[in-house]
Design an enzyme around this catalytic site. Structure first.
Site, mmCIF file in Angstrom:
data_model
loop_
_atom_site.group_PDB
_atom_site.id
_atom_site.type_symbol
_atom_site.label_atom_id
_atom_site.label_comp_id
_atom_site.label_asym_id
_atom_site.label_seq_id
_atom_site.Cartn_x
_atom_site.Cartn_y
_atom_site.Cartn_z
ATOM 1 C CE LYS A 35 -0.261 -0.121 4.960
ATOM 2 N NZ LYS A 35 -1.051 -0.048 6.159
ATOM 3 N NE ARG A 132 -6.270 1.432 11.928
ATOM 4 C CZ ARG A 132 -4.980 1.294 11.886
ATOM 5 N NH1 ARG A 132 -3.994 2.451 11.871
ATOM 6 N NH2 ARG A 132 -4.615 0.127 11.090
ATOM 7 C CE1 TYR A 256 13.769 32.306 3.248
ATOM 8 C CE2 TYR A 256 13.780 29.615 2.932
ATOM 9 C CZ TYR A 256 13.734 31.119 2.289
ATOM 10 O OH TYR A 256 13.312 30.977 1.018
#
Length: 359
Positions: A35, A132, A256
């Site tokens: 997956k 779940r 930054y």
């Protein structure tokens, strides 16, 4: 064109890692998870390599992922871990010869609309404590009644998922296994419990089927261990290259927000990789990288397209030198820990701008 960022995937490593799973769980069949685009490694190449190595089945999250594999002529069994969410998906799952993980009664109703004689392969998912997805433990008798009423359905087995298997001192895994076994006492059909952490840390979770994910790609889900510690081979090597090298005096700030200050005269390298490639801003100053086989450290914030590196440990570094973000010499588990995340997120977070090559 020279790629700025390259992920090199060693498909033989996936096959090696499948062998490690088989050695750990010699009496189990293996359903390997591909997956999320093969955990960021490329679902189709990963599936082809695993199918060639004799994997028993593959697992994806959803129908779209399964259809992609079927269109690529992957023929081995494929399970839909989240099941189907519409009657159209149910029909497509049957057409594509997919095994549907069913986790709620509304999914049963979708599949029943296909007719009593529809040839549907299913797994029933039981909630043993993950909370779940899954049927309550007490629903097992009701599910058996459903099976008896659907002569076209084939039960591939009963499946559950572990919540804390990556915590070796947490007894909840043992409790989950005991709940699952008790709920299915006297009930026929194969069982599937162990994910990667369950396979590695909990022998009682090595049931009829195991479902390795992360370990197939050579990384460890267990804290304090790398894949190499477990005999696994990392499948991904992520590299960029230096596009600038400059020296700065003590007190100069880098990047930054001026978040990193040169403690002395410091050689700084700029690598052509950033959060647009999947190197998130959680990669703080001090996170490790490698240049010329030597460990260096991030210096300053990650930008969209660049990172800056403290090259004091690689003083001979030059423009064009490769920069290793993670790979065999620099485990993804270590980098993930430094970035406050997990290897899964590193792998799955790579973007389409990264150039993939396979060997």
């Amino acid at each position: 064109m020279i790629p700025r960022v390259t992920a090199t995937i060693d498909l033989a490593a996936l096959q090696h890692n499948l062998g490690v799973v088989r050695r750990l769980a010699p009496r189990s069949r293996v359903m390997a998870a591909v997956k999320a685009n093969g955990y960021g490694h490329g679902a189709i190449p990963a599936a082809r390599a695993l199918e060639a190595a004799g994997v028993d089945a593959l697992a994806v999250a959803c129908l779209e992922e399964a259809v992609e594999l079927r269109r690529a002529h992957i023929h081995c069994p494929i399970a839909l871990l989240e099941g189907v969410i519409s009657e159209e998906e149910a029909a497509q799952a049957v057409y594509q010869r997919l095994q549907v993980v069913v986790h709620d009664h509304w999914q049963i109703e979708l599949l029943q609309r296909l007719g009593r004689d529809a040839q549907v392969g299913i797994w029933f998912k039981i909630d043993s404590g993950m909370h779940r997805l899954g049927f309550p433990l007490t629903d097992v008798p009701r599910l058996l009644d459903v099976l008896r009423a659907q002569p076209g359905w084939t039960l591939h087995g009963w499946i559950t998922h572990l919540a804390s298997a990556d915590e070796p001192d947490n007894g909840f895994t043992r409790e989950q296994v005991a709940r699952f076994d008790a709920a299915l006492s006297g009930v026929s059909g194969p069982r599937s419990i162990g994910n990667s952490a369950g396979i590695i840390g909990w022998p009682e979770a090595r049931a009829d089927w195991v479902r390795p994910g992360l370990m197939i790609y050579g990384a460890s889900p267990m804290p304090g261990q790398t894949g190499a510690d477990l005999g696994l081979k990392p499948a991904m090597r992520l590299e960029s290259r230096l596009i600038a090298v400059r020296d700065f005096e003590a007190g100069e700030t880098i990047g930054y927000a001026q978040s990193w200050t040169c403690p002395e005269r410091t050689r700084i390298g700029v690598a052509a990789v950033g959060y647009a490639d999947g190197i998130h801003r959680t990669f703080r100053s001090g996170t490790a990288a490698m240049v010329g086989g030597r460990r260096v450290a991030y210096a300053g914030r990650v930008s969209m397209d660049m990172i800056t590196l403290d090259l004091r440990q690689a003083p001979d570094a030059q423009v064009g030198d490769p920069v290793l973000l993670w790979g065999e010499e620099l485990p993804a588990e270590e980098i993930a820990a430094q970035a406050g995340t997990i290897p899964y997120e590193l792998f799955c977070g790579l973007t389409q701008r990264v150039h993939f090559r396979y060997r």
